[in-house]
Design a protein around this motif. Sequence first.
Motif, mmCIF file in Angstrom:
data_model
loop_
_atom_site.group_PDB
_atom_site.id
_atom_site.type_symbol
_atom_site.label_atom_id
_atom_site.label_comp_id
_atom_site.label_asym_id
_atom_site.label_seq_id
_atom_site.Cartn_x
_atom_site.Cartn_y
_atom_site.Cartn_z
ATOM 1 N N GLU A 128 5.221 26.031 8.112
ATOM 2 C CA GLU A 128 5.043 26.360 6.861
ATOM 3 C C GLU A 128 6.247 27.046 6.169
ATOM 4 N N VAL A 129 7.122 26.287 5.393
ATOM 5 C CA VAL A 129 8.345 26.595 5.142
ATOM 6 C C VAL A 129 8.397 27.980 4.430
ATOM 7 N N ILE A 130 7.626 28.509 3.721
ATOM 8 C CA ILE A 130 7.589 29.824 2.892
ATOM 9 C C ILE A 130 7.577 30.821 3.949
ATOM 10 N N GLU A 131 6.715 30.790 5.157
ATOM 11 C CA GLU A 131 6.830 31.761 6.382
ATOM 12 C C GLU A 131 8.082 31.694 6.945
ATOM 13 N N LEU A 132 8.857 30.686 7.248
ATOM 14 C CA LEU A 132 10.235 30.812 7.667
ATOM 15 C C LEU A 132 11.111 31.500 6.796
ATOM 16 N N ILE A 133 10.908 31.187 5.544
ATOM 17 C CA ILE A 133 12.098 32.086 4.623
ATOM 18 C C ILE A 133 11.554 33.288 4.394
ATOM 19 N N ALA A 134 10.318 33.669 4.432
ATOM 20 C CA ALA A 134 9.912 35.129 4.490
ATOM 21 C C ALA A 134 10.433 36.010 5.743
ATOM 22 N N ASP A 135 10.535 35.040 6.701
ATOM 23 C CA ASP A 135 11.137 35.670 7.912
ATOM 24 C C ASP A 135 12.561 36.388 7.768
ATOM 25 N N GLU A 136 13.192 35.555 6.683
ATOM 26 C CA GLU A 136 14.536 36.089 6.364
ATOM 27 C C GLU A 136 14.535 37.594 5.925
ATOM 28 N N VAL A 137 13.453 38.167 5.560
ATOM 29 C CA VAL A 137 13.381 39.364 4.802
ATOM 30 C C VAL A 137 12.272 40.153 5.579
ATOM 31 N N PHE A 170 0.668 -1.066 -0.049
ATOM 32 C CA PHE A 170 -0.040 -0.007 -0.138
ATOM 33 C C PHE A 170 0.936 1.086 -0.022
ATOM 34 N N LEU A 171 0.278 2.428 -0.159
ATOM 35 C CA LEU A 171 1.150 3.619 -0.276
ATOM 36 C C LEU A 171 0.488 4.752 0.632
ATOM 37 N N VAL A 172 1.101 5.509 1.054
ATOM 38 C CA VAL A 172 0.689 6.522 1.913
ATOM 39 C C VAL A 172 1.317 7.954 1.636
ATOM 40 N N VAL A 173 0.477 8.916 1.097
ATOM 41 C CA VAL A 173 1.009 9.806 0.787
ATOM 42 C C VAL A 173 0.618 11.101 1.545
ATOM 43 N N LEU A 174 1.494 11.931 2.028
ATOM 44 C CA LEU A 174 1.388 13.068 2.810
ATOM 45 C C LEU A 174 1.840 14.528 2.213
ATOM 46 N N ASP A 175 0.823 15.390 2.784
ATOM 47 C CA ASP A 175 1.320 16.904 2.435
ATOM 48 C C ASP A 175 2.611 16.925 3.291
ATOM 49 N N ALA A 176 3.326 18.180 3.188
ATOM 50 C CA ALA A 176 4.534 18.514 3.946
ATOM 51 C C ALA A 176 4.223 19.384 4.939
ATOM 52 N N ASP A 177 4.041 20.544 4.584
ATOM 53 C CA ASP A 177 3.874 21.784 5.411
ATOM 54 C C ASP A 177 2.506 21.496 6.262
ATOM 55 N N SER A 178 2.711 21.682 7.667
ATOM 56 C CA SER A 178 1.650 21.533 8.521
ATOM 57 C C SER A 178 1.127 20.130 8.564
ATOM 58 N N THR A 179 1.862 19.317 7.823
ATOM 59 C CA THR A 179 1.354 17.740 7.844
ATOM 60 C C THR A 179 2.701 16.806 8.276
ATOM 61 N N SER A 188 -7.274 2.178 -4.707
ATOM 62 C CA SER A 188 -7.832 1.893 -3.412
ATOM 63 C C SER A 188 -6.882 1.396 -2.222
ATOM 64 N N ARG A 189 -5.653 1.241 -2.651
ATOM 65 C CA ARG A 189 -4.686 0.625 -1.846
ATOM 66 C C ARG A 189 -3.807 2.068 -1.511
ATOM 67 N N THR A 190 -4.386 3.214 -1.462
ATOM 68 C CA THR A 190 -3.609 4.316 -1.219
ATOM 69 C C THR A 190 -4.289 5.178 0.057
ATOM 70 N N ILE A 191 -3.596 5.914 0.599
ATOM 71 C CA ILE A 191 -4.193 6.844 1.840
ATOM 72 C C ILE A 191 -3.415 8.101 1.339
ATOM 73 N N ALA A 192 -4.193 9.130 1.440
ATOM 74 C CA ALA A 192 -3.554 10.715 1.268
ATOM 75 C C ALA A 192 -3.881 11.581 2.501
ATOM 76 N N ILE A 193 -2.958 12.164 3.057
ATOM 77 C CA ILE A 193 -3.037 12.712 4.324
ATOM 78 C C ILE A 193 -2.855 14.421 3.968
ATOM 79 N N GLY A 194 -3.602 15.110 4.219
ATOM 80 C CA GLY A 194 -3.463 16.324 4.154
ATOM 81 C C GLY A 194 -4.096 17.461 4.992
ATOM 82 N N ASP A 195 -4.088 18.770 4.866
ATOM 83 C CA ASP A 195 -4.443 19.747 6.037
ATOM 84 C C ASP A 195 -5.115 21.054 5.262
#
Length: 225
Positions: free
Chosen positions: A34-43, A20-29, A174-181
């Motif tokens: 939220e990586v883009i916010e961390l990068i934006a902190d640099e400016v 089976f396959l599990v696919v996740l989102d990255a940021d906040s999962t 049918s053998r996949t699970i997707a996880i996100g926010d």
Amino acid sequence: MRVAGGRGASVDAMPSPIRFLVVLDADSTLIRNEVIELIADEVGRGAEIAAATEAAMRGEVDFATSLRSRVHALAGVPVSSFARVLARIQPTPGVRELIEAVHSRGGRVGVVSGGFHEILDTIAPELGVDAWRANRLAVSEGMLTGSVDGEIVDAEGKAVALRAWAADAGLPLSRTIAIGDGANDLRMMADAGLGVAFNAKPAVRERADVVVGPVDLAEVIALLP
């Protein structure tokens, strides 16, 4: 086999056979940030970008349009600052336990992100992820140009990755699970055999097959086949 791939538009292959396959989102999962916010902190634009990201995750604005606008605000950030960003990344509680459980049961883990390879290429292998796909930031003379290099990984891009990884592994959806926010996870969640809302926005919780309330990915282990 763990492959990071080259550009944001590429889809990485998964080894076979897989149960089976599990696919996740990255940021906040996969991670708390939220990586883009961390990068934006640099400016000094973290708060501004955070508000725009929240609107995109709620589905109030087109994701690709929003991402281009937010990335434009990153122009001039030195690539050297990624080390500071990486130091601030917090893996989501339970993520290592979930990945270990998937592997022990003959499954594989993919991560598909509207975020960036520049960070995910370090985080994903450290956590044991098998394949990943994300956007890539354009760079010139050691600085971000304020644009995305290649095709944007949006909601459809996430669904394409899930379908391609499943096909590579010879798995029915049918053998996949997707996880996100966020709203940009809804298409892959709809395509998957099971769509799991995790730490999710209201619109995502409403349309998910399962809602996981605690911010602990180990809670997902009970859903594995």
